[in-house]
Scaffold this active site. Sequence first.
Site, short mmCIF file in Angstrom:
data_model
loop_
_atom_site.label_atom_id
_atom_site.label_comp_id
_atom_site.label_asym_id
_atom_site.label_seq_id
_atom_site.Cartn_x
_atom_site.Cartn_y
_atom_site.Cartn_z
N PRO A 220 0.80 -1.22 0.00
CA PRO A 220 0.00 0.00 0.00
C PRO A 220 0.84 1.28 0.00
O PRO A 220 0.35 2.33 -0.43
CB PRO A 220 -0.82 -0.12 1.28
CG PRO A 220 -0.90 -1.60 1.52
CD PRO A 220 0.41 -2.16 1.04
N GLY A 223 4.40 0.10 -3.16
CA GLY A 223 3.79 -0.52 -4.35
C GLY A 223 2.82 0.42 -5.05
O GLY A 223 2.82 0.53 -6.28
N GLU A 261 0.51 -11.66 -12.93
CA GLU A 261 0.59 -13.10 -12.63
C GLU A 261 -0.08 -13.30 -11.29
O GLU A 261 0.47 -12.90 -10.27
CB GLU A 261 2.05 -13.55 -12.56
CG GLU A 261 2.83 -13.39 -13.85
CD GLU A 261 2.45 -14.42 -14.90
OE1 GLU A 261 1.85 -15.44 -14.56
OE2 GLU A 261 2.76 -14.18 -16.07
N CYS A 300 1.70 -20.88 -6.92
CA CYS A 300 0.52 -20.36 -7.62
C CYS A 300 -0.07 -21.39 -8.57
O CYS A 300 -1.26 -21.47 -8.77
CB CYS A 300 0.89 -19.10 -8.37
SG CYS A 300 2.37 -19.31 -9.36
P1 NAD Z 1 0.29 -10.19 -2.28
O1 NAD Z 1 -0.67 -9.82 -3.34
O2 NAD Z 1 -0.07 -9.99 -0.88
O3 NAD Z 1 1.67 -9.39 -2.47
C1 NAD Z 1 2.40 -9.45 -3.67
C2 NAD Z 1 3.20 -8.17 -3.82
O4 NAD Z 1 2.28 -7.11 -4.03
C3 NAD Z 1 4.01 -7.79 -2.59
O5 NAD Z 1 5.22 -7.20 -2.99
C4 NAD Z 1 3.11 -6.77 -1.91
O6 NAD Z 1 3.83 -5.85 -1.10
C5 NAD Z 1 2.51 -6.07 -3.11
N1 NAD Z 1 1.23 -5.39 -2.86
C6 NAD Z 1 0.25 -5.77 -2.01
N2 NAD Z 1 -0.75 -4.86 -2.04
C7 NAD Z 1 -0.40 -3.92 -2.95
C8 NAD Z 1 -1.00 -2.72 -3.42
N3 NAD Z 1 -2.17 -2.30 -2.94
N4 NAD Z 1 -0.36 -1.99 -4.36
C9 NAD Z 1 0.84 -2.39 -4.84
N5 NAD Z 1 1.47 -3.51 -4.42
C10 NAD Z 1 0.86 -4.27 -3.49
O7 NAD Z 1 0.70 -11.71 -2.58
P2 NAD Z 1 1.65 -12.64 -1.74
O8 NAD Z 1 0.91 -13.05 -0.51
O9 NAD Z 1 3.00 -12.04 -1.61
O10 NAD Z 1 1.81 -13.89 -2.73
C11 NAD Z 1 0.87 -14.91 -2.81
C12 NAD Z 1 -0.04 -14.71 -4.00
O11 NAD Z 1 0.75 -14.57 -5.19
C13 NAD Z 1 -0.92 -15.90 -4.25
O12 NAD Z 1 -2.22 -15.47 -4.57
C14 NAD Z 1 -0.28 -16.57 -5.46
O13 NAD Z 1 -1.15 -17.35 -6.22
C15 NAD Z 1 0.24 -15.42 -6.20
N6 NAD Z 1 1.34 -15.83 -7.09
C16 NAD Z 1 1.11 -15.90 -8.43
C17 NAD Z 1 2.12 -16.33 -9.27
C18 NAD Z 1 1.90 -16.42 -10.76
O14 NAD Z 1 2.89 -16.51 -11.48
N7 NAD Z 1 0.69 -16.40 -11.25
C19 NAD Z 1 3.34 -16.68 -8.76
C20 NAD Z 1 3.54 -16.61 -7.38
C21 NAD Z 1 2.52 -16.16 -6.55
#
Ligand code: NAD
Length: 493
Positions: A220, A223, A261, A300
Amino acid sequence: MTATPQPTPEQPTPQPTLRHDRFYIGGQWVDASDHDMLDVVDSSTGQVIGQVPAGTPADAEKAIQAAHAAFEGWSQTSPEERAALLERISRGLSQRQAEIATLITQEVGMPYLHANLIQVGLPAATFASMAEEIRRYPFEERLTSSVLLREPVGVVAAITPWNYPLHQIAAKVAPALAAGCTVVLKPSEVAPLNAYVLAEIMEEAGVPAGVFNLVTGTGPVVGEVLASHPLVDMVSFTGSTAAGRRVSELAARTVKRVAMELGGKSPYIILDDADLTGEALVQAIVNGVQGCYLNSGQTCSALTRMLVPRSRLPEVEAVVQGVVSQVKVGHPLEAGTTLGPLVSDVQRERVRGYIRKGMEEGAKLIAGGPDAPEGLEQGFFVRPTVFSEVTPGMTIAREEIFGPVLVIQPYDDEEDAIRIANDTEYGLAGGVWASDPERAVRVAKRIRTGQVSINGGAFNPVAPFGGYKQSGNGREFGRLGLEEFMEVKSLQF
Ligand code: NAD
């Protein structure tokens, strides 16, 4: 990802506590603008093993300005120059492989041998493969009276998750640099220590100032600045669908390119022509259980829904129980452990909540449960869990759990299996197991996901990876992954 880890001789020793109080911006290690720090916790012990600065909007701004200033010069370099740099980064990762694998094992909880191969081996391979790709890539092509030019998209914000932290970073940073883009990386605040090692490697490899910048912090705060800043041309995001939605909304205001992703709820169909007797059945089930439990289910593309012929359900359940009883839950740095802890307390409680929900909604619990595994009360461990007789409407069949929880869904015939497989808002991955390969491919073509593994086909690090539906848009790895970071210009003459 179902690569098999190879034993390595070295016995990993935990890293000492690591405290970072600076960011890597414009080729310098610069002080954070604020003194607030974020704790990084060892998932096996719950102890703090490191700290990184909680970046502010001012820190993000500084990094974006540095990337913007460096873009003009970097975008004009030759592919050969960029390829040579990517190879030096790849070698740097390989040289520090054991150290980084130990660190990620502590941060994330993945067993060391898997971490060594997947969490570090793959990123090193990704940097090397992008070097190879741009040496043969047609940056200029003639099309009748035009010349097509592929040019870098500009400043890229890379926002990454914790589950395969360095792999996800490499999936963005390697192709972005290869294309001629400059990058601001904001790694997950849950597992950011490995990103500092990468920044050190970048510096030693001679990345020009401002081409790669690292700022840590929360989504938040840091990012959202990256996602909305007018000088950022593209956001490449990996994470949850909820955060991805928010990033897309913010990015839309300045019409940025967005690559997403996101999450998954991937099906694994065991077809009714499969030899479901003896060893053959065990092999099909082992493939499914490994495809679900890799990295404690925090993958994922995990194959979390096992679809089996209804008539064979009792045999499948018995074999699944046998296979799951062999899973060795334990400390991820100990040899022999096949299932480590979850990444955090929050994640463990979330997963336990889903296990309780499955029980409340009437699914049949055939292994595991919500209690901590015996003797592992410290750290964020969860028992490997399996539910059977799960119907498509149940919460555990619909939502991404991100833990070691396998769901078995019975089907009546092939059409029913395909319908259940596609009855999800996600579309990241899938698997098919069959005796007849032609039938397997026919079914795989009807699964609405970006990847399908057939009869245990291994993860291919240069095949495009990405989602249909709410699992995202865009592809990572290989040539298609590189092209995500390019604009196309046509010259007419
Ligand atoms: P998350 O969405 O909580 O966080 C991911 C990233 O986004 C972190 O760096 C976080 O700080 C940032 N973030 C969170 N809120 C944000 C906002 N409002 N604005 C900008 N950035 C923000 O996810 P996580 O818990 O770190 O990871 C798990 C998730 O990631 C699972 O849902 C998983 O399926 C997904 N994932 C997808 C892939 C893929 O390739 N499709 C790969 C790995 C993980």
